[in-house]
Design a protein around this motif. Structure first.
Motif, PDB file in Angstrom:
ATOM      1  N   CYS A 113     -10.233 -21.591 -22.164  1.00 49.64           N
ATOM      2  CA  CYS A 113     -11.051 -20.060 -21.890  1.00 49.64           C
ATOM      3  C   CYS A 113     -10.148 -19.019 -22.109  1.00 49.64           C
ATOM      4  CB  CYS A 113     -11.406 -19.998 -20.516  1.00 49.64           C
ATOM      5  SG  CYS A 113     -12.349 -21.360 -19.505  1.00 49.64           S
ATOM      6  N   ASN A 114     -10.947 -17.835 -22.899  1.00 47.09           N
ATOM      7  CA  ASN A 114     -10.291 -16.895 -23.549  1.00 47.09           C
ATOM      8  C   ASN A 114     -10.373 -15.562 -22.657  1.00 47.09           C
ATOM      9  OD1 ASN A 114      -9.191 -17.622 -26.220  1.00 47.09           O
ATOM     10  ND2 ASN A 114     -11.290 -18.010 -26.764  1.00 47.09           N
ATOM     11  N   GLN A 115     -11.319 -15.523 -21.577  1.00 48.85           N
ATOM     12  CA  GLN A 115     -11.206 -14.381 -20.594  1.00 48.85           C
ATOM     13  C   GLN A 115     -11.600 -15.060 -19.262  1.00 48.85           C
ATOM     14  OE1 GLN A 115     -14.454 -12.463 -23.208  1.00 48.85           O
ATOM     15  NE2 GLN A 115     -14.959 -11.853 -21.046  1.00 48.85           N
ATOM     16  N   SER A 116     -11.571 -14.246 -18.236  1.00 51.55           N
ATOM     17  CA  SER A 116     -11.844 -14.544 -16.860  1.00 51.55           C
ATOM     18  C   SER A 116     -12.093 -13.172 -16.260  1.00 51.55           C
ATOM     19  CB  SER A 116     -10.868 -15.070 -16.204  1.00 51.55           C
ATOM     20  OG  SER A 116      -9.962 -14.619 -15.861  1.00 51.55           O
ATOM     21  N   GLN A 117     -12.854 -12.907 -15.274  1.00 54.20           N
ATOM     22  CA  GLN A 117     -13.153 -11.936 -14.308  1.00 54.20           C
ATOM     23  C   GLN A 117     -13.410 -12.271 -12.848  1.00 54.20           C
ATOM     24  OE1 GLN A 117     -16.848 -10.145 -15.831  1.00 54.20           O
ATOM     25  NE2 GLN A 117     -17.348  -9.193 -13.737  1.00 54.20           N
ATOM     26  N   TRP A 118     -12.990 -11.511 -12.174  1.00 53.15           N
ATOM     27  CA  TRP A 118     -13.068 -11.546 -10.800  1.00 53.15           C
ATOM     28  C   TRP A 118     -14.427 -10.906 -10.169  1.00 53.15           C
ATOM     29  CZ3 TRP A 118     -11.023 -14.313  -6.729  1.00 53.15           C
ATOM     30  CH2 TRP A 118      -9.658 -14.793  -6.748  1.00 53.15           C
ATOM     31  N   LEU A 119     -15.157 -11.590  -9.518  1.00 55.31           N
ATOM     32  CA  LEU A 119     -16.292 -11.108  -9.020  1.00 55.31           C
ATOM     33  C   LEU A 119     -16.140 -10.322  -7.607  1.00 55.31           C
ATOM     34  CD1 LEU A 119     -19.006 -13.926  -9.908  1.00 55.31           C
ATOM     35  CD2 LEU A 119     -18.027 -11.926 -11.325  1.00 55.31           C
ATOM     36  N   ARG A 120     -16.640  -9.333  -7.619  1.00 53.13           N
ATOM     37  CA  ARG A 120     -16.203  -8.570  -6.326  1.00 53.13           C
ATOM     38  C   ARG A 120     -17.365  -8.268  -5.286  1.00 53.13           C
ATOM     39  NH1 ARG A 120     -11.069  -6.619  -6.577  1.00 53.13           N
ATOM     40  NH2 ARG A 120     -10.051  -7.009  -8.546  1.00 53.13           N
ATOM     41  N   SER A 121     -17.130  -8.092  -4.050  1.00 53.46           N
ATOM     42  CA  SER A 121     -18.162  -7.879  -3.298  1.00 53.46           C
ATOM     43  C   SER A 121     -18.740  -6.341  -3.358  1.00 53.46           C
ATOM     44  CB  SER A 121     -17.709  -8.218  -1.641  1.00 53.46           C
ATOM     45  OG  SER A 121     -18.642  -7.625  -0.548  1.00 53.46           O
ATOM     46  N   SER A 122     -20.140  -6.331  -3.241  1.00 55.35           N
ATOM     47  CA  SER A 122     -20.802  -4.977  -3.537  1.00 55.35           C
ATOM     48  C   SER A 122     -21.050  -4.328  -2.192  1.00 55.35           C
ATOM     49  CB  SER A 122     -22.225  -5.344  -3.966  1.00 55.35           C
ATOM     50  OG  SER A 122     -22.846  -6.236  -3.186  1.00 55.35           O
ATOM     51  N   ARG A 123     -20.515  -4.924  -1.161  1.00 51.41           N
ATOM     52  CA  ARG A 123     -20.598  -4.335   0.145  1.00 51.41           C
ATOM     53  C   ARG A 123     -19.797  -4.874   1.280  1.00 51.41           C
ATOM     54  NH1 ARG A 123     -26.795  -5.403   1.914  1.00 51.41           N
ATOM     55  NH2 ARG A 123     -25.959  -4.855   4.080  1.00 51.41           N
ATOM     56  N   ASP A 124     -19.789  -4.328   2.486  1.00 59.21           N
ATOM     57  CA  ASP A 124     -19.072  -4.977   3.561  1.00 59.21           C
ATOM     58  C   ASP A 124     -20.105  -6.224   4.196  1.00 59.21           C
ATOM     59  OD1 ASP A 124     -17.225  -2.997   2.959  1.00 59.21           O
ATOM     60  OD2 ASP A 124     -18.014  -1.853   4.910  1.00 59.21           O
ATOM     61  N   GLY A 125     -19.609  -7.159   4.608  1.00 64.22           N
ATOM     62  CA  GLY A 125     -20.472  -8.204   5.286  1.00 64.22           C
ATOM     63  C   GLY A 125     -19.701  -9.547   5.429  1.00 64.22           C
ATOM     64  N   LEU A 126     -20.732 -10.334   5.862  1.00 66.21           N
ATOM     65  CA  LEU A 126     -20.368 -11.920   5.844  1.00 66.21           C
ATOM     66  C   LEU A 126     -20.580 -12.498   4.522  1.00 66.21           C
ATOM     67  CD1 LEU A 126     -22.207 -12.960   9.220  1.00 66.21           C
ATOM     68  CD2 LEU A 126     -19.633 -12.627   8.914  1.00 66.21           C
ATOM     69  N   VAL A 127     -19.581 -13.557   4.090  1.00 62.76           N
ATOM     70  CA  VAL A 127     -19.406 -14.064   2.649  1.00 62.76           C
ATOM     71  C   VAL A 127     -20.058 -15.374   2.744  1.00 62.76           C
ATOM     72  CG1 VAL A 127     -18.184 -14.638   0.580  1.00 62.76           C
ATOM     73  CG2 VAL A 127     -17.608 -12.700   1.751  1.00 62.76           C
ATOM     74  N   LEU A 128     -21.282 -15.658   2.057  1.00 63.27           N
ATOM     75  CA  LEU A 128     -21.914 -17.117   1.969  1.00 63.27           C
ATOM     76  C   LEU A 128     -21.602 -17.522   0.569  1.00 63.27           C
ATOM     77  CD1 LEU A 128     -25.065 -16.585   3.728  1.00 63.27           C
ATOM     78  CD2 LEU A 128     -22.671 -17.342   4.756  1.00 63.27           C
ATOM     79  N   LEU A 129     -20.595 -18.320   0.185  1.00 65.42           N
ATOM     80  CA  LEU A 129     -20.482 -18.961  -1.072  1.00 65.42           C
ATOM     81  C   LEU A 129     -21.426 -20.075  -1.305  1.00 65.42           C
ATOM     82  CD1 LEU A 129     -16.382 -19.126  -1.267  1.00 65.42           C
ATOM     83  CD2 LEU A 129     -18.001 -17.447  -2.377  1.00 65.42           C
ATOM     84  N   HIS A 130     -22.073 -20.096  -2.642  1.00 63.71           N
ATOM     85  CA  HIS A 130     -23.038 -21.119  -2.949  1.00 63.71           C
ATOM     86  C   HIS A 130     -22.246 -21.978  -4.023  1.00 63.71           C
ATOM     87  CE1 HIS A 130     -25.644 -18.522  -0.647  1.00 63.71           C
ATOM     88  NE2 HIS A 130     -25.597 -17.498  -1.597  1.00 63.71           N
ATOM     89  N   ILE A 131     -21.278 -21.817  -4.206  1.00 64.63           N
ATOM     90  CA  ILE A 131     -20.563 -22.872  -5.387  1.00 64.63           C
ATOM     91  C   ILE A 131     -19.004 -23.200  -4.945  1.00 64.63           C
ATOM     92  CG2 ILE A 131     -21.590 -21.591  -7.510  1.00 64.63           C
ATOM     93  CD1 ILE A 131     -18.247 -20.025  -5.788  1.00 64.63           C
ATOM     94  N   LYS A 132     -18.666 -24.238  -5.445  1.00 60.08           N
ATOM     95  CA  LYS A 132     -17.192 -24.627  -5.208  1.00 60.08           C
ATOM     96  C   LYS A 132     -16.212 -24.425  -6.333  1.00 60.08           C
ATOM     97  CE  LYS A 132     -19.112 -28.574  -2.626  1.00 60.08           C
ATOM     98  NZ  LYS A 132     -19.114 -30.104  -2.567  1.00 60.08           N
ATOM     99  N   GLN A 133     -14.767 -24.600  -6.171  1.00 57.65           N
ATOM    100  CA  GLN A 133     -13.982 -24.793  -7.043  1.00 57.65           C
ATOM    101  C   GLN A 133     -14.356 -25.819  -8.176  1.00 57.65           C
ATOM    102  OE1 GLN A 133     -11.692 -22.460  -7.510  1.00 57.65           O
ATOM    103  NE2 GLN A 133     -10.040 -22.699  -5.923  1.00 57.65           N
ATOM    104  N   GLY A 134     -14.218 -25.263  -9.639  1.00 58.10           N
ATOM    105  CA  GLY A 134     -14.580 -26.095 -10.544  1.00 58.10           C
ATOM    106  C   GLY A 134     -15.902 -26.227 -10.909  1.00 58.10           C
ATOM    107  N   HIS A 135     -16.807 -25.552 -10.251  1.00 59.48           N
ATOM    108  CA  HIS A 135     -18.354 -25.616 -10.726  1.00 59.48           C
ATOM    109  C   HIS A 135     -18.598 -25.070 -11.841  1.00 59.48           C
ATOM    110  CE1 HIS A 135     -21.133 -26.660  -6.782  1.00 59.48           C
ATOM    111  NE2 HIS A 135     -20.289 -27.706  -7.326  1.00 59.48           N
ATOM    112  N   LEU A 136     -19.295 -25.337 -12.884  1.00 58.15           N
ATOM    113  CA  LEU A 136     -19.707 -24.953 -14.022  1.00 58.15           C
ATOM    114  C   LEU A 136     -21.013 -24.019 -13.629  1.00 58.15           C
ATOM    115  CD1 LEU A 136     -19.003 -24.658 -17.010  1.00 58.15           C
ATOM    116  CD2 LEU A 136     -20.660 -26.470 -17.410  1.00 58.15           C
ATOM    117  N   VAL A 137     -20.996 -22.683 -14.003  1.00 57.75           N
ATOM    118  CA  VAL A 137     -22.092 -21.985 -13.673  1.00 57.75           C
ATOM    119  C   VAL A 137     -23.001 -21.310 -14.825  1.00 57.75           C
ATOM    120  CG1 VAL A 137     -21.655 -21.594 -11.293  1.00 57.75           C
ATOM    121  CG2 VAL A 137     -20.968 -19.990 -13.122  1.00 57.75           C
TER     122      VAL A 137
END
Length: 219
Positions: A113-137
Protein backbone atom coordinates in the motif's frame (compact mmCIF):
# COMPACT_ATOMS: atom_id res chain seq x y z
CA UNK A 1 34.66 -0.84 12.86
CA UNK A 2 31.30 -2.59 12.91
CA UNK A 3 29.25 -1.64 9.87
CA UNK A 4 25.47 -2.07 9.63
CA UNK A 5 24.13 -3.26 6.28
CA UNK A 6 20.42 -3.48 7.14
CA UNK A 7 18.08 -2.37 9.92
CA UNK A 8 14.77 -3.72 11.22
CA UNK A 9 12.98 -1.89 14.02
CA UNK A 10 10.31 -3.63 16.11
CA UNK A 11 7.47 -1.44 17.41
CA UNK A 12 3.99 -1.73 18.90
CA UNK A 13 1.08 0.61 18.40
CA UNK A 14 0.43 3.47 20.81
CA UNK A 15 -1.35 3.07 24.13
CA UNK A 16 -5.02 2.21 23.55
CA UNK A 17 -4.36 1.60 19.84
CA UNK A 18 -3.62 -1.73 18.23
CA UNK A 19 -1.92 -2.34 14.89
CA UNK A 20 -2.37 -5.13 12.40
CA UNK A 21 1.15 -6.56 11.90
CA UNK A 22 2.67 -4.40 9.17
CA UNK A 23 5.96 -3.23 7.73
CA UNK A 24 6.71 0.40 7.01
CA UNK A 25 9.47 1.24 4.58
CA UNK A 26 10.35 3.18 1.44
CA UNK A 27 8.66 1.21 -1.35
CA UNK A 28 10.53 3.24 -3.97
CA UNK A 29 13.79 1.67 -2.73
CA UNK A 30 14.29 -1.73 -4.37
CA UNK A 31 16.44 -3.03 -1.51
CA UNK A 32 13.81 -2.08 1.06
CA UNK A 33 11.03 -3.61 -1.02
CA UNK A 34 12.93 -6.88 -1.46
CA UNK A 35 13.56 -7.20 2.27
CA UNK A 36 9.96 -6.29 3.09
CA UNK A 37 8.67 -8.99 0.76
CA UNK A 38 11.04 -11.51 2.35
CA UNK A 39 9.74 -10.57 5.83
CA UNK A 40 6.16 -11.51 4.90
CA UNK A 41 3.97 -9.23 7.04
CA UNK A 42 0.28 -8.94 6.06
CA UNK A 43 0.71 -5.30 4.97
CA UNK A 44 3.69 -3.41 3.54
CA UNK A 45 3.01 0.32 3.81
CA UNK A 46 5.05 3.00 2.07
CA UNK A 47 6.44 5.46 4.58
CA UNK A 48 8.33 8.54 3.43
CA UNK A 49 11.63 9.33 5.13
CA UNK A 50 11.60 11.97 7.85
CA UNK A 51 14.49 14.23 8.76
CA UNK A 52 15.96 13.26 12.11
CA UNK A 53 14.43 9.77 12.09
CA UNK A 54 16.42 6.56 12.39
CA UNK A 55 15.31 5.45 8.92
CA UNK A 56 16.32 8.83 7.53
CA UNK A 57 19.79 8.48 9.04
CA UNK A 58 20.12 4.94 7.68
CA UNK A 59 19.14 6.15 4.22
CA UNK A 60 22.00 8.68 4.25
CA UNK A 61 24.37 5.70 4.42
CA UNK A 62 22.39 3.68 1.86
CA UNK A 63 21.26 1.21 4.54
CA UNK A 64 17.81 -0.28 3.85
CA UNK A 65 15.58 -0.01 6.91
CA UNK A 66 12.30 -1.67 7.85
CA UNK A 67 9.96 -0.89 10.74
CA UNK A 68 7.67 -3.69 11.95
CA UNK A 69 4.61 -2.46 13.85
CA UNK A 70 2.20 -4.84 15.52
CA UNK A 71 -0.13 -5.08 18.48
CA UNK A 72 -0.67 -2.61 21.29
CA UNK A 73 1.68 -0.90 23.74
CA UNK A 74 2.05 -2.56 27.16
CA UNK A 75 0.73 -5.87 25.83
CA UNK A 76 2.49 -9.11 24.85
CA UNK A 77 0.49 -10.41 21.87
CA UNK A 78 1.74 -13.87 21.02
CA UNK A 79 0.54 -13.94 17.40
CA UNK A 80 2.19 -10.60 16.59
CA UNK A 81 5.42 -11.64 18.30
CA UNK A 82 5.57 -14.96 16.44
CA UNK A 83 4.91 -13.30 13.10
CA UNK A 84 7.62 -10.73 13.79
CA UNK A 85 10.13 -13.40 14.81
CA UNK A 86 9.42 -15.47 11.70
CA UNK A 87 9.76 -12.35 9.58
CA UNK A 88 13.16 -11.46 11.05
CA UNK A 89 14.36 -15.02 10.47
CA UNK A 90 13.19 -14.89 6.84
CA UNK A 91 15.07 -11.64 6.29
CA UNK A 92 18.23 -13.09 7.85
CA UNK A 93 18.05 -16.10 5.54
CA UNK A 94 17.38 -13.77 2.61
CA UNK A 95 20.61 -11.92 3.52
CA UNK A 96 22.54 -15.19 3.99
CA UNK A 97 23.03 -14.40 7.67
CA UNK A 98 21.55 -17.81 8.49
CA UNK A 99 21.92 -21.10 6.59
CA UNK A 100 19.48 -21.57 3.76
CA UNK A 101 16.71 -24.05 4.39
CA UNK A 102 13.14 -24.53 3.18
CA UNK A 103 11.06 -21.71 4.61
CA UNK A 104 7.31 -21.93 4.90
CA UNK A 105 5.68 -19.22 2.84
CA UNK A 106 3.58 -16.68 4.76
CA UNK A 107 -0.06 -17.74 5.08
CA UNK A 108 -1.12 -14.22 4.15
CA UNK A 109 -0.26 -12.63 0.81
CA UNK A 110 0.96 -9.13 1.73
CA UNK A 111 -0.85 -6.01 0.60
CA UNK A 112 1.56 -3.40 -0.75
CA UNK A 113 0.00 0.00 0.00
CA UNK A 114 1.27 3.44 -0.96
CA UNK A 115 -0.90 5.51 1.37
CA UNK A 116 -3.10 5.32 4.44
CA UNK A 117 -5.46 7.50 6.44
CA UNK A 118 -6.71 7.64 10.01
CA UNK A 119 -10.50 7.99 10.13
CA UNK A 120 -11.51 10.35 12.92
CA UNK A 121 -14.58 10.75 15.05
CA UNK A 122 -16.96 13.41 13.74
CA UNK A 123 -18.43 14.02 17.20
CA UNK A 124 -18.30 13.03 20.87
CA UNK A 125 -19.96 9.74 21.80
CA UNK A 126 -19.83 5.97 22.12
CA UNK A 127 -17.88 4.13 19.41
CA UNK A 128 -19.46 1.13 17.67
CA UNK A 129 -16.96 -0.48 15.30
CA UNK A 130 -18.31 -2.59 12.44
CA UNK A 131 -14.98 -3.93 11.20
CA UNK A 132 -12.01 -5.92 12.47
CA UNK A 133 -8.29 -5.71 12.01
CA UNK A 134 -7.35 -6.99 8.57
CA UNK A 135 -10.81 -6.44 7.09
CA UNK A 136 -10.90 -5.43 3.46
CA UNK A 137 -13.51 -2.74 2.89
CA UNK A 138 -14.97 -0.96 -0.12
CA UNK A 139 -15.34 2.77 -0.54
CA UNK A 140 -18.60 3.79 1.16
CA UNK A 141 -18.73 0.83 3.59
CA UNK A 142 -19.75 1.82 7.12
CA UNK A 143 -16.70 1.57 9.35
CA UNK A 144 -18.09 2.85 12.64
CA UNK A 145 -21.02 4.59 14.23
CA UNK A 146 -20.69 7.31 16.87
CA UNK A 147 -23.71 7.26 19.19
CA UNK A 148 -25.00 9.78 21.69
CA UNK A 149 -24.98 7.81 25.00
CA UNK A 150 -28.15 9.61 26.11
CA UNK A 151 -30.11 9.09 22.88
CA UNK A 152 -29.63 5.95 20.78
CA UNK A 153 -31.47 7.56 17.88
CA UNK A 154 -28.85 10.31 17.73
CA UNK A 155 -25.92 8.74 15.85
CA UNK A 156 -23.61 9.34 12.93
CA UNK A 157 -21.92 6.76 10.71
CA UNK A 158 -18.43 7.14 9.25
CA UNK A 159 -17.70 5.40 5.96
CA UNK A 160 -14.55 4.29 4.16
CA UNK A 161 -13.18 7.04 1.87
CA UNK A 162 -11.57 4.46 -0.43
CA UNK A 163 -11.06 0.71 -0.92
CA UNK A 164 -8.67 -0.41 1.79
CA UNK A 165 -7.55 -2.81 4.48
CA UNK A 166 -7.92 -2.01 8.20
CA UNK A 167 -4.46 -1.81 9.79
CA UNK A 168 -5.12 0.02 13.05
CA UNK A 169 -7.91 0.47 15.59
CA UNK A 170 -8.56 2.51 18.70
CA UNK A 171 -9.34 0.32 21.72
CA UNK A 172 -11.33 2.98 23.57
CA UNK A 173 -15.15 2.75 23.70
CA UNK A 174 -15.55 6.53 23.90
CA UNK A 175 -14.39 9.23 21.53
CA UNK A 176 -14.13 12.97 21.43
CA UNK A 177 -14.58 14.85 18.18
CA UNK A 178 -11.41 14.49 16.10
CA UNK A 179 -10.07 11.34 17.81
CA UNK A 180 -8.33 8.88 15.46
CA UNK A 181 -10.29 5.61 15.51
CA UNK A 182 -9.58 3.49 12.41
CA UNK A 183 -6.39 3.37 10.32
CA UNK A 184 -7.13 2.39 6.72
CA UNK A 185 -4.44 1.53 4.14
CA UNK A 186 -5.48 2.15 0.55
CA UNK A 187 -5.49 -0.76 -1.92
CA UNK A 188 -6.08 -0.62 -5.65
CA UNK A 189 -9.51 -1.50 -7.05
CA UNK A 190 -7.94 -4.49 -8.78
CA UNK A 191 -6.69 -5.88 -5.47
CA UNK A 192 -9.97 -5.10 -3.74
CA UNK A 193 -11.80 -7.31 -6.24
CA UNK A 194 -9.55 -10.32 -5.62
CA UNK A 195 -10.43 -13.16 -3.26
CA UNK A 196 -9.49 -12.29 0.31
CA UNK A 197 -9.75 -14.95 3.00
CA UNK A 198 -10.70 -13.18 6.23
CA UNK A 199 -10.71 -16.49 8.11
CA UNK A 200 -7.02 -17.00 7.29
CA UNK A 201 -6.26 -13.50 8.56
CA UNK A 202 -8.11 -14.10 11.84
CA UNK A 203 -6.68 -17.58 12.39
CA UNK A 204 -3.10 -16.53 11.61
CA UNK A 205 -3.20 -13.40 13.76
CA UNK A 206 -5.64 -14.57 16.45
CA UNK A 207 -7.62 -11.37 16.09
CA UNK A 208 -10.20 -10.86 18.80
CA UNK A 209 -11.75 -7.48 18.06
CA UNK A 210 -15.52 -7.72 18.29
CA UNK A 211 -17.47 -6.90 15.13
CA UNK A 212 -20.80 -5.15 15.67
CA UNK A 213 -23.58 -5.17 13.09
CA UNK A 214 -24.35 -1.92 11.28
CA UNK A 215 -27.53 -0.53 12.90
CA UNK A 216 -30.56 0.05 10.72
CA UNK A 217 -31.68 3.62 10.18
CA UNK A 218 -34.21 4.59 12.80
CA UNK A 219 -37.03 7.03 12.21
Amino acid sequence: AVVSTQSTGLHTGAIHRTNLPQLRTDLTNEKCLGLARAFGAPVILHSSLRDGSFRGAANEYNIPALVYEAGEALRLEEASIKLGLKGVMRVMRHLNMLPKKPVKAPAIQPWECNQSQWLRSSRDGLVLLHIKQGHLVKEGDTMMTIVNPFDANDSESITAPFDGVVIGLSQLPLANEGDALVHLAKVSSTLADTEYDQEVIEEELDLGVAQLPVPENQD
